[in-house]
Write an enzyme that holds these catalytic residues in place. Structure first.
Site, PDB file in Angstrom:
ATOM      1  N   ASP A  62      57.911  23.689  68.380  1.00 58.70           N
ATOM      2  CA  ASP A  62      56.687  23.130  67.804  1.00 58.70           C
ATOM      3  C   ASP A  62      55.933  24.267  67.131  1.00 58.70           C
ATOM      4  O   ASP A  62      55.530  25.234  67.803  1.00 58.70           O
ATOM      5  CB  ASP A  62      55.844  22.499  68.924  1.00 58.70           C
ATOM      6  CG  ASP A  62      54.614  21.796  68.387  1.00 58.70           C
ATOM      7  OD1 ASP A  62      54.135  22.156  67.282  1.00 58.70           O
ATOM      8  OD2 ASP A  62      54.125  20.882  69.072  1.00 58.70           O
ATOM      9  N   ASN A  89      57.622  24.029  54.941  1.00 60.56           N
ATOM     10  CA  ASN A  89      57.751  22.631  54.516  1.00 60.56           C
ATOM     11  C   ASN A  89      57.243  21.654  55.574  1.00 60.56           C
ATOM     12  O   ASN A  89      56.819  20.544  55.241  1.00 60.56           O
ATOM     13  CB  ASN A  89      59.237  22.369  54.201  1.00 60.56           C
ATOM     14  CG  ASN A  89      59.561  20.898  54.095  1.00 60.56           C
ATOM     15  OD1 ASN A  89      59.210  20.239  53.108  1.00 60.56           O
ATOM     16  ND2 ASN A  89      60.215  20.351  55.119  1.00 60.56           N
ATOM     17  N   TYR A 153      44.114  14.878  55.195  1.00 57.57           N
ATOM     18  CA  TYR A 153      45.416  15.389  54.728  1.00 57.57           C
ATOM     19  C   TYR A 153      45.217  16.198  53.440  1.00 57.57           C
ATOM     20  O   TYR A 153      45.748  17.297  53.281  1.00 57.57           O
ATOM     21  CB  TYR A 153      46.370  14.212  54.487  1.00 57.57           C
ATOM     22  CG  TYR A 153      47.728  14.589  53.937  1.00 57.57           C
ATOM     23  CD1 TYR A 153      48.689  15.194  54.732  1.00 57.57           C
ATOM     24  CD2 TYR A 153      48.055  14.312  52.603  1.00 57.57           C
ATOM     25  CE1 TYR A 153      49.947  15.521  54.222  1.00 57.57           C
ATOM     26  CE2 TYR A 153      49.308  14.632  52.086  1.00 57.57           C
ATOM     27  CZ  TYR A 153      50.248  15.241  52.903  1.00 57.57           C
ATOM     28  OH  TYR A 153      51.490  15.564  52.393  1.00 57.57           O
ATOM     29  N   GLY A 154      44.407  15.646  52.537  1.00 56.88           N
ATOM     30  CA  GLY A 154      44.156  16.332  51.264  1.00 56.88           C
ATOM     31  C   GLY A 154      43.493  17.685  51.461  1.00 56.88           C
ATOM     32  O   GLY A 154      43.855  18.671  50.818  1.00 56.88           O
ATOM     33  N   ALA A 155      42.533  17.730  52.380  1.00 54.82           N
ATOM     34  CA  ALA A 155      41.830  18.996  52.621  1.00 54.82           C
ATOM     35  C   ALA A 155      42.779  20.036  53.205  1.00 54.82           C
ATOM     36  O   ALA A 155      42.734  21.220  52.834  1.00 54.82           O
ATOM     37  CB  ALA A 155      40.651  18.770  53.560  1.00 54.82           C
ATOM     38  N   ALA A 156      43.654  19.597  54.112  1.00 51.76           N
ATOM     39  CA  ALA A 156      44.610  20.541  54.698  1.00 51.76           C
ATOM     40  C   ALA A 156      45.550  21.079  53.613  1.00 51.76           C
ATOM     41  O   ALA A 156      45.843  22.278  53.555  1.00 51.76           O
ATOM     42  CB  ALA A 156      45.415  19.862  55.814  1.00 51.76           C
ATOM     43  N   LYS A 157      46.012  20.193  52.724  1.00 48.34           N
ATOM     44  CA  LYS A 157      46.927  20.639  51.662  1.00 48.34           C
ATOM     45  C   LYS A 157      46.192  21.503  50.637  1.00 48.34           C
ATOM     46  O   LYS A 157      46.745  22.484  50.134  1.00 48.34           O
ATOM     47  CB  LYS A 157      47.580  19.434  50.992  1.00 48.34           C
ATOM     48  CG  LYS A 157      48.636  18.749  51.859  1.00 48.34           C
ATOM     49  CD  LYS A 157      49.822  19.657  52.149  1.00 48.34           C
ATOM     50  CE  LYS A 157      50.967  18.924  52.825  1.00 48.34           C
ATOM     51  NZ  LYS A 157      52.100  19.830  53.131  1.00 48.34           N
TER      52      LYS A 157
HETATM   53  N1  LIG Z   1      56.886  12.372  51.277  1.00 46.56           N
HETATM   54  C1  LIG Z   1      55.877  12.507  50.429  1.00 46.56           C
HETATM   55  O1  LIG Z   1      55.431  11.570  49.751  1.00 46.56           O
HETATM   56  C2  LIG Z   1      55.234  13.854  50.262  1.00 46.56           C
HETATM   57  C3  LIG Z   1      54.307  14.018  49.227  1.00 46.56           C
HETATM   58  C4  LIG Z   1      53.709  15.237  49.044  1.00 46.56           C
HETATM   59  C5  LIG Z   1      54.025  16.285  49.891  1.00 46.56           C
HETATM   60  N2  LIG Z   1      54.915  16.116  50.895  1.00 46.56           N
HETATM   61  C6  LIG Z   1      55.182  17.235  51.771  1.00 46.56           C
HETATM   62  O2  LIG Z   1      56.572  17.467  51.844  1.00 46.56           O
HETATM   63  C7  LIG Z   1      56.864  18.135  53.077  1.00 46.56           C
HETATM   64  C8  LIG Z   1      58.041  17.454  53.748  1.00 46.56           C
HETATM   65  O3  LIG Z   1      57.664  16.137  54.113  1.00 46.56           O
HETATM   66  P1  LIG Z   1      58.681  14.918  54.106  1.00 46.56           P
HETATM   67  O4  LIG Z   1      58.187  13.953  53.108  1.00 46.56           O
HETATM   68  O5  LIG Z   1      60.070  15.422  54.029  1.00 46.56           O
HETATM   69  O6  LIG Z   1      58.353  14.252  55.519  1.00 46.56           O
HETATM   70  P2  LIG Z   1      59.102  14.291  56.917  1.00 46.56           P
HETATM   71  O7  LIG Z   1      60.490  13.796  56.771  1.00 46.56           O
HETATM   72  O8  LIG Z   1      58.191  13.599  57.858  1.00 46.56           O
HETATM   73  O9  LIG Z   1      59.182  15.845  57.253  1.00 46.56           O
HETATM   74  C9  LIG Z   1      58.210  16.548  57.988  1.00 46.56           C
HETATM   75  C10 LIG Z   1      58.937  17.500  58.916  1.00 46.56           C
HETATM   76  O10 LIG Z   1      57.993  18.348  59.580  1.00 46.56           O
HETATM   77  C11 LIG Z   1      58.428  18.535  60.917  1.00 46.56           C
HETATM   78  N3  LIG Z   1      57.265  18.822  61.756  1.00 46.56           N
HETATM   79  C12 LIG Z   1      56.130  18.069  61.858  1.00 46.56           C
HETATM   80  N4  LIG Z   1      55.299  18.609  62.749  1.00 46.56           N
HETATM   81  C13 LIG Z   1      55.919  19.737  63.216  1.00 46.56           C
HETATM   82  C14 LIG Z   1      55.572  20.722  64.181  1.00 46.56           C
HETATM   83  N5  LIG Z   1      54.418  20.664  64.861  1.00 46.56           N
HETATM   84  N6  LIG Z   1      56.442  21.732  64.432  1.00 46.56           N
HETATM   85  C15 LIG Z   1      57.620  21.793  63.771  1.00 46.56           C
HETATM   86  N7  LIG Z   1      57.995  20.898  62.838  1.00 46.56           N
HETATM   87  C16 LIG Z   1      57.156  19.876  62.579  1.00 46.56           C
HETATM   88  C17 LIG Z   1      59.096  17.213  61.302  1.00 46.56           C
HETATM   89  O11 LIG Z   1      60.119  17.385  62.259  1.00 46.56           O
HETATM   90  P3  LIG Z   1      59.900  17.134  63.841  1.00 46.56           P
HETATM   91  O12 LIG Z   1      59.141  15.848  63.960  1.00 46.56           O
HETATM   92  O13 LIG Z   1      61.271  17.100  64.408  1.00 46.56           O
HETATM   93  O14 LIG Z   1      59.122  18.318  64.291  1.00 46.56           O
HETATM   94  C18 LIG Z   1      59.728  16.772  59.989  1.00 46.56           C
HETATM   95  O15 LIG Z   1      61.084  17.178  59.904  1.00 46.56           O
HETATM   96  C19 LIG Z   1      55.563  18.107  53.873  1.00 46.56           C
HETATM   97  O16 LIG Z   1      54.902  19.336  53.726  1.00 46.56           O
HETATM   98  C20 LIG Z   1      54.768  17.003  53.205  1.00 46.56           C
HETATM   99  O17 LIG Z   1      53.375  17.153  53.387  1.00 46.56           O
HETATM  100  C21 LIG Z   1      55.536  14.920  51.104  1.00 46.56           C
END
Ligand SMILES: NC(=O)c1ccc[n+]([C@@H]2O[C@H](COP(=O)([O-])OP(=O)(O)OC[C@H]3O[C@@H](n4cnc5c(N)ncnc54)[C@H](OP(=O)(O)O)[C@@H]3O)[C@@H](O)[C@H]2O)c1
Length: 250
Positions: A62, A89, A153-157
């Site tokens: 984590d 990521n 979420y927006g503020a964090a990003k």
């Molecule tokens: N999908 C979209 O529309 C979108 C749009 C803009 C930006 N993004 C960004 O793209 C990136 C990837 O997201 P995604 O869309 O591929 O979603 P996702 O499949 O939900 O991927 C997020 C990953 O983060 C891991 N994670 C979450 N909390 C964690 C923690 N505390 N420690 C370690 N790992 C953690 C999760 O794995 P575990 O649960 O196994 O830990 C998961 O594999 C993110 O930064 C997201 O904000 C996505």
């Protein structure tokens, strides 16, 4: 020998697609995420795509834990004697209006989406200085657009975007720091937004309607741009926020 890259959130979505692509190019990988089973699936997909099992380390942890960042640096040193790149990521998405979202939710988002990337950057900076390496942060157009109900979420990003630009200056010329800002990409993120199923369905419809290119993205639409920022084509890029969003933010 291939580059050594640590990818957080490697067990699903963008992180998994990136790992598979990098493994096929001969990259040595440290896969980070909480769910060990999902990291194993990613490793298997990497091997099926041409990567070598011995070049892939699975690190289930984590990222909000106190020793997580040091553990990633340690794994890179132990397994590969160094690190060439970090891809921050991993993230959580939680949507909800101001009056219906507790501060614990906001604090949790900040921990995963902003504090953890900062802590990881700090922990691996000595390794990246040695390799003249690079950091790629995965931001979001959610950090550019002001949308009711998505402020936390927006503020964090937005914070992550600022961290990207600030660290780009602070760590230059040794380490390049850039970010990719995806628009709506069809991943598991939409299964866990903290809103009910009807709202998720409406959100998906809205995403398609407001994206000029007429569809949600796929991980494969975004991965090449992360790969580009990791490689020599980006040798003169740092502090860049690269939007890949089907036109949604324009
Ligand atoms: N999908 C979209 O529309 C979108 C749009 C803009 C930006 N993004 C960004 O793209 C990136 C990837 O997201 P995604 O869309 O591929 O979603 P996702 O499949 O939900 O991927 C997020 C990953 O983060 C891991 N994670 C979450 N909390 C964690 C923690 N505390 N420690 C370690 N790992 C953690 C999760 O794995 P575990 O649960 O196994 O830990 C998961 O594999 C993110 O930064 C997201 O904000 C996505």
């Amino acid at each position: 020998m291939g580059l050594v890259v640590a990818v957080t959130g490697a067990g699903s979505g963008l992180g998994r697609a990136l790992a598979v692509r990098l493994a096929a190019d001969g990259t040595r990988l440290i896969l980070v995420g909480r769910r060990a089973g999902r990291l194993r699936e990613t490793r298997d997909a990497c091997v099926a795509g041409g990567g070598k099992a011995g070049d892939i380390v699975e690190l289930p942890l984590d990222l909000t834990g106190p020793d997580a960042a040091a553990a990633v640096a340690e794994a890179a040193t132990t397994a590969f004697d160094g690190l060439d790149a970090l891809v921050n990521n991993a993230a959580q998405a939680r949507f909800g209006a101001l009056d219906r979202t507790g501060m614990a939710t906001f604090a949790g988002l900040l921990q995963v989406n902003l504090v953890a990337p900062a802590a990881l950057s700090q922990a691996v900076a000595p390794l990246l200085r040695r390799s003249r390496g690079t950091i790629v942060n995965v931001g979001s157009i959610g950090g550019l657009l002001a949308v009711p109900g998505r402020s936390y979420y927006g503020a964090a990003k937005a914070g992550l975007h600022h961290l990207t630009r600030s660290l780009a200056r602070e760590l230059a010329p040794d380490i390049r720091v850039n970010a990719v800002l995806p628009g709506a990409v069809d991943t598991e993120m939409y299964d866990d937004l903290g809103i009910d199923d009807d709202d998720v369905a409406r959100l998906r419809t809205e995403m398609v309607r407001t994206t000029p290119l007429g569809r949600m993205g796929r991980p494969e639409d975004v991965v090449p741009w992360i790969v580009m920022l990791l490689g020599p084509a980006a040798a003169w890029m740092t502090g860049s926020l690269l939007v890949v969003d089907g036109g949604r933010s324009c």
